[in-house]
Design an enzyme around this catalytic site. Structure first.
Site, PDB file in Angstrom:
ATOM      1  N   ASP A   1       0.857  -1.178   0.000  1.00  0.00           N
ATOM      2  CA  ASP A   1       0.000   0.000   0.000  1.00  0.00           C
ATOM      3  C   ASP A   1       0.899   1.236   0.000  1.00  0.00           C
ATOM      4  O   ASP A   1       1.560   1.540   0.992  1.00  0.00           O
ATOM      5  CB  ASP A   1      -0.872  -0.044   1.254  1.00  0.00           C
ATOM      6  CG  ASP A   1      -1.761   1.165   1.435  1.00  0.00           C
ATOM      7  OD1 ASP A   1      -1.720   2.072   0.576  1.00  0.00           O
ATOM      8  OD2 ASP A   1      -2.490   1.206   2.446  1.00  0.00           O
TER       9      ASP A   1
ATOM     10  N   ASP B   1      -0.193   4.323  -0.412  1.00  0.00           N
ATOM     11  CA  ASP B   1      -1.031   5.491  -0.119  1.00  0.00           C
ATOM     12  C   ASP B   1      -1.224   6.352  -1.374  1.00  0.00           C
ATOM     13  O   ASP B   1      -1.573   5.848  -2.418  1.00  0.00           O
ATOM     14  CB  ASP B   1      -0.433   6.296   1.032  1.00  0.00           C
ATOM     15  CG  ASP B   1      -0.652   5.633   2.386  1.00  0.00           C
ATOM     16  OD1 ASP B   1      -1.450   4.689   2.465  1.00  0.00           O
ATOM     17  OD2 ASP B   1      -0.013   6.053   3.373  1.00  0.00           O
TER      18      ASP B   1
ATOM     19  N   HIS C   1       0.025  -0.241  -4.874  1.00  0.00           N
ATOM     20  CA  HIS C   1      -1.160   0.483  -5.327  1.00  0.00           C
ATOM     21  C   HIS C   1      -1.130   1.914  -4.825  1.00  0.00           C
ATOM     22  O   HIS C   1      -0.630   2.213  -3.743  1.00  0.00           O
ATOM     23  CB  HIS C   1      -2.466  -0.231  -4.954  1.00  0.00           C
ATOM     24  CG  HIS C   1      -2.747  -0.399  -3.493  1.00  0.00           C
ATOM     25  ND1 HIS C   1      -3.168   0.638  -2.687  1.00  0.00           N
ATOM     26  CD2 HIS C   1      -2.703  -1.499  -2.698  1.00  0.00           C
ATOM     27  CE1 HIS C   1      -3.377   0.189  -1.465  1.00  0.00           C
ATOM     28  NE2 HIS C   1      -3.089  -1.101  -1.432  1.00  0.00           N
TER      29      HIS C   1
ATOM     30  N   GLU D   1      -3.563   5.529  -4.509  1.00  0.00           N
ATOM     31  CA  GLU D   1      -4.969   5.899  -4.397  1.00  0.00           C
ATOM     32  C   GLU D   1      -5.226   7.332  -4.841  1.00  0.00           C
ATOM     33  O   GLU D   1      -4.292   8.134  -4.975  1.00  0.00           O
ATOM     34  CB  GLU D   1      -5.461   5.681  -2.966  1.00  0.00           C
ATOM     35  CG  GLU D   1      -4.762   6.539  -1.941  1.00  0.00           C
ATOM     36  CD  GLU D   1      -4.930   5.998  -0.534  1.00  0.00           C
ATOM     37  OE1 GLU D   1      -5.425   6.752   0.324  1.00  0.00           O
ATOM     38  OE2 GLU D   1      -4.573   4.823  -0.288  1.00  0.00           O
TER      39      GLU D   1
ATOM     40  N   CYS E   1      -8.349   6.449   6.225  1.00  0.00           N
ATOM     41  CA  CYS E   1      -8.739   5.057   5.982  1.00  0.00           C
ATOM     42  C   CYS E   1      -9.886   5.014   4.993  1.00  0.00           C
ATOM     43  O   CYS E   1     -10.833   5.808   5.073  1.00  0.00           O
ATOM     44  CB  CYS E   1      -9.135   4.397   7.294  1.00  0.00           C
ATOM     45  SG  CYS E   1      -9.903   2.773   7.094  1.00  0.00           S
TER      46      CYS E   1
ATOM     47  N   ARG F   1      -5.919   2.508  -6.965  1.00  0.00           N
ATOM     48  CA  ARG F   1      -7.062   2.360  -6.058  1.00  0.00           C
ATOM     49  C   ARG F   1      -7.951   3.591  -6.189  1.00  0.00           C
ATOM     50  O   ARG F   1      -7.462   4.719  -6.206  1.00  0.00           O
ATOM     51  CB  ARG F   1      -6.571   2.220  -4.620  1.00  0.00           C
ATOM     52  CG  ARG F   1      -7.660   2.397  -3.569  1.00  0.00           C
ATOM     53  CD  ARG F   1      -7.124   2.199  -2.177  1.00  0.00           C
ATOM     54  NE  ARG F   1      -7.775   3.074  -1.210  1.00  0.00           N
ATOM     55  CZ  ARG F   1      -7.566   3.046   0.095  1.00  0.00           C
ATOM     56  NH1 ARG F   1      -6.689   2.190   0.599  1.00  0.00           N
ATOM     57  NH2 ARG F   1      -8.185   3.882   0.900  1.00  0.00           N
TER      58      ARG F   1
ATOM     59  N   GLU G   1     -12.182   0.562  -3.681  1.00  0.00           N
ATOM     60  CA  GLU G   1     -12.295   0.549  -2.229  1.00  0.00           C
ATOM     61  C   GLU G   1     -13.733   0.801  -1.771  1.00  0.00           C
ATOM     62  O   GLU G   1     -14.479   1.572  -2.381  1.00  0.00           O
ATOM     63  CB  GLU G   1     -11.379   1.623  -1.635  1.00  0.00           C
ATOM     64  CG  GLU G   1     -11.416   1.745  -0.119  1.00  0.00           C
ATOM     65  CD  GLU G   1     -10.931   0.505   0.613  1.00  0.00           C
ATOM     66  OE1 GLU G   1     -11.520  -0.582   0.427  1.00  0.00           O
ATOM     67  OE2 GLU G   1      -9.966   0.619   1.390  1.00  0.00           O
TER      68      GLU G   1
ATOM     69  N   ASN H   1     -11.016  -5.974  -1.178  1.00  0.00           N
ATOM     70  CA  ASN H   1     -10.499  -5.705   0.161  1.00  0.00           C
ATOM     71  C   ASN H   1     -11.479  -6.245   1.194  1.00  0.00           C
ATOM     72  O   ASN H   1     -12.545  -5.673   1.405  1.00  0.00           O
ATOM     73  CB  ASN H   1     -10.306  -4.200   0.348  1.00  0.00           C
ATOM     74  CG  ASN H   1      -9.745  -3.856   1.727  1.00  0.00           C
ATOM     75  OD1 ASN H   1      -9.288  -4.723   2.458  1.00  0.00           O
ATOM     76  ND2 ASN H   1      -9.780  -2.577   2.067  1.00  0.00           N
TER      77      ASN H   1
END
Length: 301
Positions: free
Chosen positions: A89, A91, A116, A118, A126, A161, A191, A213
Protein backbone atom coordinates in the site's frame (compact mmCIF):
# COMPACT_ATOMS: atom_id res chain seq x y z
CA UNK A 1 17.60 -20.38 6.73
CA UNK A 2 14.97 -17.69 7.05
CA UNK A 3 15.39 -15.82 3.80
CA UNK A 4 13.97 -15.83 0.30
CA UNK A 5 15.34 -18.27 -2.27
CA UNK A 6 13.95 -16.33 -5.23
CA UNK A 7 14.74 -13.02 -6.92
CA UNK A 8 12.39 -10.03 -7.08
CA UNK A 9 12.24 -10.39 -10.87
CA UNK A 10 11.19 -14.03 -10.59
CA UNK A 11 8.51 -13.22 -8.01
CA UNK A 12 7.14 -10.44 -10.24
CA UNK A 13 6.95 -12.75 -13.26
CA UNK A 14 5.23 -15.39 -11.16
CA UNK A 15 2.77 -12.82 -9.78
CA UNK A 16 1.85 -11.66 -13.28
CA UNK A 17 1.35 -15.24 -14.42
CA UNK A 18 -0.85 -16.08 -11.43
CA UNK A 19 -2.97 -12.96 -12.00
CA UNK A 20 -3.93 -14.27 -15.43
CA UNK A 21 -4.69 -17.80 -14.18
CA UNK A 22 -8.39 -17.17 -13.53
CA UNK A 23 -7.87 -18.17 -9.90
CA UNK A 24 -8.32 -15.91 -6.87
CA UNK A 25 -5.01 -15.04 -5.19
CA UNK A 26 -5.27 -14.71 -1.40
CA UNK A 27 -2.93 -12.24 0.30
CA UNK A 28 -3.13 -11.74 4.09
CA UNK A 29 -1.55 -8.61 5.52
CA UNK A 30 1.77 -9.24 7.23
CA UNK A 31 2.54 -7.57 10.55
CA UNK A 32 6.28 -8.10 10.25
CA UNK A 33 8.82 -10.39 8.53
CA UNK A 34 8.09 -13.29 10.89
CA UNK A 35 4.36 -13.22 10.07
CA UNK A 36 5.20 -13.11 6.36
CA UNK A 37 6.99 -16.42 6.81
CA UNK A 38 3.93 -17.85 8.56
CA UNK A 39 1.73 -16.66 5.67
CA UNK A 40 3.97 -18.56 3.27
CA UNK A 41 3.94 -21.71 5.43
CA UNK A 42 0.12 -21.59 5.58
CA UNK A 43 -0.06 -21.89 1.79
CA UNK A 44 -1.27 -18.44 0.75
CA UNK A 45 -0.49 -16.90 -2.62
CA UNK A 46 1.11 -13.65 -1.58
CA UNK A 47 1.79 -11.17 1.18
CA UNK A 48 0.11 -7.80 1.54
CA UNK A 49 1.71 -4.82 3.31
CA UNK A 50 -0.98 -2.54 4.69
CA UNK A 51 -0.32 1.14 5.19
CA UNK A 52 -2.76 1.11 8.11
CA UNK A 53 -0.84 -1.70 9.81
CA UNK A 54 2.53 -0.01 9.38
CA UNK A 55 1.13 3.26 10.70
CA UNK A 56 -0.46 1.55 13.71
CA UNK A 57 2.77 -0.36 14.37
CA UNK A 58 4.52 3.02 14.58
CA UNK A 59 1.80 4.36 16.88
CA UNK A 60 0.29 6.58 14.18
CA UNK A 61 -3.21 6.91 12.69
CA UNK A 62 -3.70 5.97 9.05
CA UNK A 63 -3.75 9.53 7.69
CA UNK A 64 -0.64 9.63 5.53
CA UNK A 65 1.94 10.34 8.26
CA UNK A 66 4.31 7.56 7.27
CA UNK A 67 6.98 8.24 4.67
CA UNK A 68 7.99 6.41 1.51
CA UNK A 69 11.35 5.46 3.04
CA UNK A 70 9.69 4.02 6.17
CA UNK A 71 7.38 1.92 4.03
CA UNK A 72 10.19 0.79 1.72
CA UNK A 73 12.37 -0.18 4.68
CA UNK A 74 9.66 -2.38 6.20
CA UNK A 75 8.89 -3.83 2.76
CA UNK A 76 12.53 -4.81 2.25
CA UNK A 77 12.60 -6.54 5.64
CA UNK A 78 9.54 -8.57 4.64
CA UNK A 79 10.57 -9.46 1.09
CA UNK A 80 13.87 -10.79 2.47
CA UNK A 81 12.02 -13.54 4.34
CA UNK A 82 9.46 -14.88 1.87
CA UNK A 83 9.34 -16.41 -1.59
CA UNK A 84 5.80 -15.10 -2.07
CA UNK A 85 5.12 -11.97 -4.14
CA UNK A 86 4.41 -8.95 -1.94
CA UNK A 87 2.05 -6.08 -2.75
CA UNK A 88 2.40 -2.80 -0.83
CA UNK A 89 0.00 0.00 0.00
CA UNK A 90 1.77 3.14 -1.23
CA UNK A 91 -1.03 5.49 -0.12
CA UNK A 92 -1.14 8.55 -2.40
CA UNK A 93 2.43 8.06 -3.59
CA UNK A 94 3.75 10.30 -0.78
CA UNK A 95 3.49 13.54 -2.72
CA UNK A 96 3.27 14.98 -6.20
CA UNK A 97 4.12 13.09 -9.44
CA UNK A 98 7.88 13.41 -8.87
CA UNK A 99 7.45 11.87 -5.40
CA UNK A 100 5.31 9.12 -6.92
CA UNK A 101 8.09 8.34 -9.39
CA UNK A 102 10.64 8.04 -6.60
CA UNK A 103 8.24 5.90 -4.56
CA UNK A 104 7.87 3.41 -7.41
CA UNK A 105 11.63 2.98 -7.68
CA UNK A 106 12.05 2.68 -3.91
CA UNK A 107 9.47 -0.11 -3.86
CA UNK A 108 11.09 -1.86 -6.82
CA UNK A 109 14.43 -1.72 -5.00
CA UNK A 110 12.73 -3.14 -1.87
CA UNK A 111 11.96 -6.36 -3.75
CA UNK A 112 8.20 -5.93 -3.99
CA UNK A 113 6.03 -7.38 -6.76
CA UNK A 114 3.82 -4.30 -6.99
CA UNK A 115 2.10 -1.40 -5.28
CA UNK A 116 -1.16 0.48 -5.33
CA UNK A 117 -1.73 4.23 -5.43
CA UNK A 118 -4.97 5.90 -4.40
CA UNK A 119 -6.90 8.94 -5.57
CA UNK A 120 -7.44 10.63 -2.21
CA UNK A 121 -6.10 14.05 -1.29
CA UNK A 122 -3.24 14.38 1.18
CA UNK A 123 -3.61 13.87 4.11
CA UNK A 124 -5.59 10.74 3.26
CA UNK A 125 -7.71 8.68 5.60
CA UNK A 126 -8.74 5.06 5.98
CA UNK A 127 -10.81 3.97 3.01
CA UNK A 128 -13.70 2.83 5.22
CA UNK A 129 -14.16 6.13 7.06
CA UNK A 130 -16.48 8.95 6.07
CA UNK A 131 -15.25 12.37 5.01
CA UNK A 132 -12.81 11.28 2.31
CA UNK A 133 -11.89 13.73 -0.44
CA UNK A 134 -10.62 12.90 -3.92
CA UNK A 135 -8.12 14.64 -6.14
CA UNK A 136 -9.37 15.68 -9.60
CA UNK A 137 -9.40 12.96 -12.22
CA UNK A 138 -6.62 14.59 -14.27
CA UNK A 139 -4.39 14.81 -11.19
CA UNK A 140 -4.78 11.07 -10.56
CA UNK A 141 -4.04 10.38 -14.21
CA UNK A 142 -0.76 12.26 -13.72
CA UNK A 143 0.01 10.14 -10.65
CA UNK A 144 -0.51 6.95 -12.62
CA UNK A 145 1.52 8.16 -15.62
CA UNK A 146 4.38 9.21 -13.33
CA UNK A 147 4.40 5.72 -11.84
CA UNK A 148 4.41 4.09 -15.28
CA UNK A 149 7.22 6.34 -16.54
CA UNK A 150 9.35 5.66 -13.45
CA UNK A 151 8.94 1.88 -13.48
CA UNK A 152 12.07 0.04 -14.61
CA UNK A 153 10.85 -3.56 -14.42
CA UNK A 154 7.80 -3.99 -16.71
CA UNK A 155 6.63 -6.88 -14.52
CA UNK A 156 6.34 -4.63 -11.45
CA UNK A 157 2.55 -4.32 -10.97
CA UNK A 158 1.10 -0.81 -10.83
CA UNK A 159 -2.38 -0.85 -9.33
CA UNK A 160 -4.66 2.18 -8.98
CA UNK A 161 -7.06 2.36 -6.06
CA UNK A 162 -10.18 4.48 -6.26
CA UNK A 163 -12.05 5.68 -3.19
CA UNK A 164 -14.78 7.26 -5.33
CA UNK A 165 -17.55 4.80 -4.41
CA UNK A 166 -18.30 6.44 -1.06
CA UNK A 167 -17.67 9.98 -2.33
CA UNK A 168 -19.10 10.20 -5.85
CA UNK A 169 -20.99 6.92 -6.22
CA UNK A 170 -20.47 3.60 -7.99
CA UNK A 171 -20.71 4.83 -11.58
CA UNK A 172 -18.17 7.57 -10.93
CA UNK A 173 -15.86 5.00 -9.34
CA UNK A 174 -16.13 2.81 -12.45
CA UNK A 175 -15.48 5.78 -14.73
CA UNK A 176 -12.41 6.73 -12.70
CA UNK A 177 -11.13 3.15 -12.80
CA UNK A 178 -11.41 3.06 -16.59
CA UNK A 179 -9.52 6.36 -16.83
CA UNK A 180 -6.74 5.01 -14.62
CA UNK A 181 -6.41 1.94 -16.82
CA UNK A 182 -6.19 4.21 -19.86
CA UNK A 183 -3.39 6.11 -18.06
CA UNK A 184 -1.42 2.88 -17.66
CA UNK A 185 -2.61 1.14 -14.48
CA UNK A 186 -2.24 -2.65 -14.68
CA UNK A 187 -4.95 -3.42 -12.12
CA UNK A 188 -7.66 -1.70 -10.07
CA UNK A 189 -8.52 -1.68 -6.36
CA UNK A 190 -12.12 -0.44 -5.89
CA UNK A 191 -12.30 0.55 -2.23
CA UNK A 192 -15.35 0.31 0.05
CA UNK A 193 -17.82 -1.35 -2.31
CA UNK A 194 -21.07 -1.79 -0.43
CA UNK A 195 -22.53 -5.09 -1.61
CA UNK A 196 -21.96 -8.20 -3.68
CA UNK A 197 -24.01 -6.55 -6.42
CA UNK A 198 -21.52 -3.70 -6.56
CA UNK A 199 -18.58 -6.10 -6.72
CA UNK A 200 -20.29 -7.79 -9.66
CA UNK A 201 -21.01 -4.49 -11.43
CA UNK A 202 -17.38 -3.42 -11.12
CA UNK A 203 -16.16 -6.70 -12.53
CA UNK A 204 -18.47 -6.43 -15.53
CA UNK A 205 -17.33 -2.88 -16.26
CA UNK A 206 -13.54 -3.08 -15.85
CA UNK A 207 -11.41 -5.47 -17.90
CA UNK A 208 -8.18 -5.67 -15.87
CA UNK A 209 -7.29 -7.60 -12.70
CA UNK A 210 -9.38 -6.46 -9.71
CA UNK A 211 -8.57 -6.55 -6.00
CA UNK A 212 -11.19 -7.13 -3.29
CA UNK A 213 -10.50 -5.71 0.16
CA UNK A 214 -11.96 -7.92 2.88
CA UNK A 215 -11.22 -5.72 5.86
CA UNK A 216 -13.11 -6.19 9.11
CA UNK A 217 -15.51 -3.57 10.54
CA UNK A 218 -15.68 -1.75 7.20
CA UNK A 219 -18.40 -0.56 4.84
CA UNK A 220 -18.63 -3.71 2.74
CA UNK A 221 -19.55 -7.37 3.30
CA UNK A 222 -16.95 -10.00 4.16
CA UNK A 223 -17.39 -12.19 1.09
CA UNK A 224 -15.85 -15.67 1.13
CA UNK A 225 -13.06 -16.51 -1.28
CA UNK A 226 -15.28 -18.82 -3.34
CA UNK A 227 -17.81 -16.02 -3.93
CA UNK A 228 -15.09 -13.59 -4.98
CA UNK A 229 -13.59 -16.14 -7.36
CA UNK A 230 -17.02 -16.81 -8.85
CA UNK A 231 -17.42 -13.04 -9.34
CA UNK A 232 -14.17 -13.02 -11.32
CA UNK A 233 -11.92 -11.17 -8.87
CA UNK A 234 -8.20 -11.82 -9.14
CA UNK A 235 -6.91 -10.80 -5.71
CA UNK A 236 -8.27 -10.62 -2.18
CA UNK A 237 -6.47 -8.98 0.72
CA UNK A 238 -7.06 -9.36 4.45
CA UNK A 239 -5.06 -6.26 5.34
CA UNK A 240 -5.45 -5.82 9.11
CA UNK A 241 -6.71 -9.27 10.17
CA UNK A 242 -3.44 -10.57 11.64
CA UNK A 243 -2.72 -7.26 13.38
CA UNK A 244 -6.17 -7.23 14.98
CA UNK A 245 -5.84 -10.85 16.07
CA UNK A 246 -2.39 -10.26 17.55
CA UNK A 247 -3.28 -7.05 19.37
CA UNK A 248 -6.46 -8.59 20.73
CA UNK A 249 -4.38 -11.43 22.16
CA UNK A 250 -1.84 -8.97 23.58
CA UNK A 251 -4.55 -6.97 25.36
CA UNK A 252 -6.11 -10.12 26.79
CA UNK A 253 -2.71 -11.38 27.92
CA UNK A 254 -1.87 -8.13 29.68
CA UNK A 255 -5.21 -8.17 31.50
CA UNK A 256 -4.62 -11.75 32.61
CA UNK A 257 -1.14 -11.03 33.96
CA UNK A 258 -2.38 -7.91 35.73
CA UNK A 259 -5.28 -9.80 37.35
CA UNK A 260 -3.60 -13.14 38.11
CA UNK A 261 -0.02 -12.05 38.71
CA UNK A 262 1.29 -14.78 36.39
CA UNK A 263 1.07 -15.86 32.76
CA UNK A 264 0.57 -19.53 33.70
CA UNK A 265 -3.02 -19.75 32.40
CA UNK A 266 -1.95 -18.24 29.07
CA UNK A 267 0.58 -20.95 28.19
CA UNK A 268 -1.85 -23.11 26.13
CA UNK A 269 -2.53 -20.12 23.85
CA UNK A 270 1.12 -19.32 23.20
CA UNK A 271 3.37 -20.39 20.36
CA UNK A 272 5.89 -22.70 21.99
CA UNK A 273 9.61 -22.11 22.06
CA UNK A 274 10.19 -25.16 19.86
CA UNK A 275 7.71 -23.88 17.23
CA UNK A 276 9.37 -20.45 17.30
CA UNK A 277 12.76 -22.04 16.68
CA UNK A 278 11.29 -24.21 13.91
CA UNK A 279 9.92 -21.17 12.07
CA UNK A 280 13.23 -19.32 12.49
CA UNK A 281 15.07 -22.40 11.21
CA UNK A 282 17.69 -22.43 13.93
CA UNK A 283 19.14 -25.72 12.78
CA UNK A 284 19.97 -24.42 9.31
CA UNK A 285 22.23 -21.79 10.81
CA UNK A 286 24.46 -24.61 12.02
CA UNK A 287 25.81 -24.85 8.48
CA UNK A 288 27.30 -21.41 9.00
CA UNK A 289 28.35 -21.70 12.64
CA UNK A 290 28.04 -24.91 14.62
CA UNK A 291 28.20 -23.04 17.90
CA UNK A 292 24.84 -21.35 17.30
CA UNK A 293 22.68 -24.48 17.66
CA UNK A 294 24.47 -26.44 20.36
CA UNK A 295 21.68 -26.87 22.92
CA UNK A 296 18.79 -29.25 23.62
CA UNK A 297 15.32 -27.95 24.36
CA UNK A 298 13.66 -29.16 27.59
CA UNK A 299 10.63 -31.42 26.99
CA UNK A 300 7.32 -29.66 26.39
CA UNK A 301 8.75 -26.25 25.57
Amino acid sequence: MLHTHTTPAARRRSFRKQLSSGRLLRMPGAINPYSARLIQEAGFDGVYLSGAVLAADLGLPDIGLTTSTEVAARAQQITRTTDLPALVDADTGFGEPLNVARTVQLMEDAGLAGLHLEDQVNPKRCGHLDGKALIPLDAMRRRVRAAVDARRDPDFLLMARTDARSVEGLEAAIDRAKAYVDAGADAIFPEALGSEVEFEAFRKAVDVPLLANMTEFGKGPLLPARALEDLGYNLVIYPVTLFRLAMGAVEEGLRTIAQEGTQESLLPRMQTRSRLYEVLDYEAYTAFDGSVFDFTLPPGT
